[in-house]
Design a protein around this motif. Structure first.
Motif, PDB file in Angstrom:
ATOM      1  N   ALA A 103      33.821  14.549  32.652  1.00  0.00           N
ATOM      2  CA  ALA A 103      34.251  15.861  32.191  1.00  0.00           C
ATOM      3  C   ALA A 103      33.137  16.490  31.357  1.00  0.00           C
ATOM      4  O   ALA A 103      32.159  15.827  31.014  1.00  0.00           O
ATOM      5  CB  ALA A 103      35.513  15.757  31.336  1.00  0.00           C
ATOM      6  N   VAL A 104      33.324  17.752  31.037  1.00  0.00           N
ATOM      7  CA  VAL A 104      32.511  18.387  30.003  1.00  0.00           C
ATOM      8  C   VAL A 104      33.213  18.132  28.677  1.00  0.00           C
ATOM      9  O   VAL A 104      34.414  18.405  28.550  1.00  0.00           O
ATOM     10  CB  VAL A 104      32.334  19.889  30.246  1.00  0.00           C
ATOM     11  CG1 VAL A 104      31.540  20.519  29.102  1.00  0.00           C
ATOM     12  CG2 VAL A 104      31.653  20.140  31.582  1.00  0.00           C
ATOM     13  N   TYR A 105      32.479  17.603  27.723  1.00  0.00           N
ATOM     14  CA  TYR A 105      33.037  17.268  26.421  1.00  0.00           C
ATOM     15  C   TYR A 105      32.628  18.329  25.406  1.00  0.00           C
ATOM     16  O   TYR A 105      31.444  18.698  25.312  1.00  0.00           O
ATOM     17  CB  TYR A 105      32.558  15.887  25.968  1.00  0.00           C
ATOM     18  CG  TYR A 105      33.274  14.767  26.668  1.00  0.00           C
ATOM     19  CD1 TYR A 105      33.068  14.510  28.016  1.00  0.00           C
ATOM     20  CD2 TYR A 105      34.205  13.975  25.997  1.00  0.00           C
ATOM     21  CE1 TYR A 105      33.737  13.508  28.683  1.00  0.00           C
ATOM     22  CE2 TYR A 105      34.883  12.958  26.645  1.00  0.00           C
ATOM     23  CZ  TYR A 105      34.648  12.730  27.985  1.00  0.00           C
ATOM     24  OH  TYR A 105      35.329  11.726  28.631  1.00  0.00           O
ATOM     25  N   ARG A 164      41.761  21.822  29.575  1.00  0.00           N
ATOM     26  CA  ARG A 164      41.075  21.127  28.494  1.00  0.00           C
ATOM     27  C   ARG A 164      42.058  20.192  27.808  1.00  0.00           C
ATOM     28  O   ARG A 164      43.190  20.579  27.503  1.00  0.00           O
ATOM     29  CB  ARG A 164      40.513  22.150  27.508  1.00  0.00           C
ATOM     30  CG  ARG A 164      39.554  21.583  26.494  1.00  0.00           C
ATOM     31  CD  ARG A 164      38.797  22.679  25.776  1.00  0.00           C
ATOM     32  NE  ARG A 164      37.975  23.464  26.696  1.00  0.00           N
ATOM     33  CZ  ARG A 164      37.082  24.348  26.287  1.00  0.00           C
ATOM     34  NH1 ARG A 164      36.884  24.564  24.988  1.00  0.00           N
ATOM     35  NH2 ARG A 164      36.384  25.039  27.175  1.00  0.00           N
ATOM     36  N   GLU A 165      41.633  18.959  27.538  1.00  0.00           N
ATOM     37  CA  GLU A 165      42.524  17.992  26.932  1.00  0.00           C
ATOM     38  C   GLU A 165      41.915  17.381  25.677  1.00  0.00           C
ATOM     39  O   GLU A 165      40.700  17.205  25.572  1.00  0.00           O
ATOM     40  CB  GLU A 165      42.908  16.887  27.923  1.00  0.00           C
ATOM     41  CG  GLU A 165      41.785  15.980  28.343  1.00  0.00           C
ATOM     42  CD  GLU A 165      42.277  14.767  29.124  1.00  0.00           C
ATOM     43  OE1 GLU A 165      43.496  14.540  29.204  1.00  0.00           O
ATOM     44  OE2 GLU A 165      41.414  14.036  29.638  1.00  0.00           O
ATOM     45  N   PHE A 166      42.787  17.060  24.752  1.00  0.00           N
ATOM     46  CA  PHE A 166      42.406  16.456  23.491  1.00  0.00           C
ATOM     47  C   PHE A 166      41.894  15.037  23.713  1.00  0.00           C
ATOM     48  O   PHE A 166      42.440  14.288  24.530  1.00  0.00           O
ATOM     49  CB  PHE A 166      43.621  16.444  22.561  1.00  0.00           C
ATOM     50  CG  PHE A 166      43.441  15.661  21.302  1.00  0.00           C
ATOM     51  CD1 PHE A 166      43.960  14.394  21.184  1.00  0.00           C
ATOM     52  CD2 PHE A 166      42.750  16.200  20.233  1.00  0.00           C
ATOM     53  CE1 PHE A 166      43.821  13.662  20.019  1.00  0.00           C
ATOM     54  CE2 PHE A 166      42.597  15.486  19.053  1.00  0.00           C
ATOM     55  CZ  PHE A 166      43.132  14.209  18.950  1.00  0.00           C
ATOM     56  N   VAL A 167      40.856  14.680  22.947  1.00  0.00           N
ATOM     57  CA  VAL A 167      40.312  13.330  23.007  1.00  0.00           C
ATOM     58  C   VAL A 167      40.481  12.623  21.659  1.00  0.00           C
ATOM     59  O   VAL A 167      41.037  11.528  21.603  1.00  0.00           O
ATOM     60  CB  VAL A 167      38.818  13.349  23.393  1.00  0.00           C
ATOM     61  CG1 VAL A 167      38.232  11.950  23.334  1.00  0.00           C
ATOM     62  CG2 VAL A 167      38.630  13.953  24.788  1.00  0.00           C
ATOM     63  N   GLN A 176      37.101  18.605  29.477  1.00  0.00           N
ATOM     64  CA  GLN A 176      37.672  19.372  30.584  1.00  0.00           C
ATOM     65  C   GLN A 176      36.993  18.953  31.869  1.00  0.00           C
ATOM     66  O   GLN A 176      35.776  19.114  32.029  1.00  0.00           O
ATOM     67  CB  GLN A 176      37.497  20.876  30.346  1.00  0.00           C
ATOM     68  CG  GLN A 176      38.230  21.726  31.362  1.00  0.00           C
ATOM     69  CD  GLN A 176      38.344  23.181  30.931  1.00  0.00           C
ATOM     70  OE1 GLN A 176      37.619  23.640  30.059  1.00  0.00           O
ATOM     71  NE2 GLN A 176      39.274  23.899  31.544  1.00  0.00           N
ATOM     72  N   ALA A 177      37.797  18.413  32.765  1.00  0.00           N
ATOM     73  CA  ALA A 177      37.325  18.034  34.092  1.00  0.00           C
ATOM     74  C   ALA A 177      37.507  19.225  35.030  1.00  0.00           C
ATOM     75  O   ALA A 177      38.306  20.126  34.754  1.00  0.00           O
ATOM     76  CB  ALA A 177      38.103  16.826  34.601  1.00  0.00           C
ATOM     77  N   ALA A 195      46.218  20.631  19.756  1.00  0.00           N
ATOM     78  CA  ALA A 195      46.321  21.989  20.272  1.00  0.00           C
ATOM     79  C   ALA A 195      44.971  22.688  20.217  1.00  0.00           C
ATOM     80  O   ALA A 195      44.490  23.059  19.139  1.00  0.00           O
ATOM     81  CB  ALA A 195      47.356  22.764  19.468  1.00  0.00           C
ATOM     82  N   ALA A 196      44.376  22.902  21.378  1.00  0.00           N
ATOM     83  CA  ALA A 196      43.040  23.487  21.424  1.00  0.00           C
ATOM     84  C   ALA A 196      42.989  24.871  20.779  1.00  0.00           C
ATOM     85  O   ALA A 196      41.988  25.238  20.158  1.00  0.00           O
ATOM     86  CB  ALA A 196      42.560  23.550  22.871  1.00  0.00           C
TER      87      ALA A 196
END
Length: 127
Positions: A92-94, A45-48, A39-40, A110-111
């Motif tokens: 970002a924060v990972y 928040r995005e999937f990696v 999440q930047a 899907a978070a």
């Protein structure tokens, strides 16, 4: 109580590498798969990437495919994210997270499907 603890973040120049770790601690850890998200600032928040604790191919977001590698050490209840050729947009924060099942990439992206999260580790890539 089970906890996920990330480590390995830091400041790196563009083109550099970092390896993140996510260790599960606690008496019992019920998990079928693990995911990394980021999440930047001011972004969702995005999937990696995601990986099963059993055999099988992991999933990657298109933005990191070919540069990041997710792996696991079952004996240590630890998941890793090797990040190469880092770009400023990777800043970002990972977060790592635990999932109780495995599904399609859409499911694993899907978070809200993940039930346990770490506290996050900051990754900053300078240009």
């Amino acid at each position: 109580q089970v906890q996920l603890v990330e480590s390995g973040g830091g400041l790196v120049q563009a083109g550099g590498s970092l390896r993140l770790s996510c260790a599960a601690s606690g008496r019992t850890f019920s998990s079928y798969a693990m995911g990394w998200f980021r999440q930047a600032p001011e972004k969702e928040r995005e999937f990696v990437a995601a990986i099963r604790w059993t055999a099988g191919s992991p999933y990657y977001a298109d933005s990191v495919k070919g540069r990041f590698t997710i792996s696991r050490d079952n004996a240590k209840n630890t998941v890793y994210l090797q990040m190469n050729s880092l770009k400023p947009e990777d800043t970002a924060v990972y977060y790592c997270a635990s999932h109780r099942r495995w599904g399609t990439i859409a499911t694993m992206m899907a978070a809200h499907e993940y039930d346990l999260w770490g506290q996050g580790t900051q990754v900053t890539v300078s240009s």
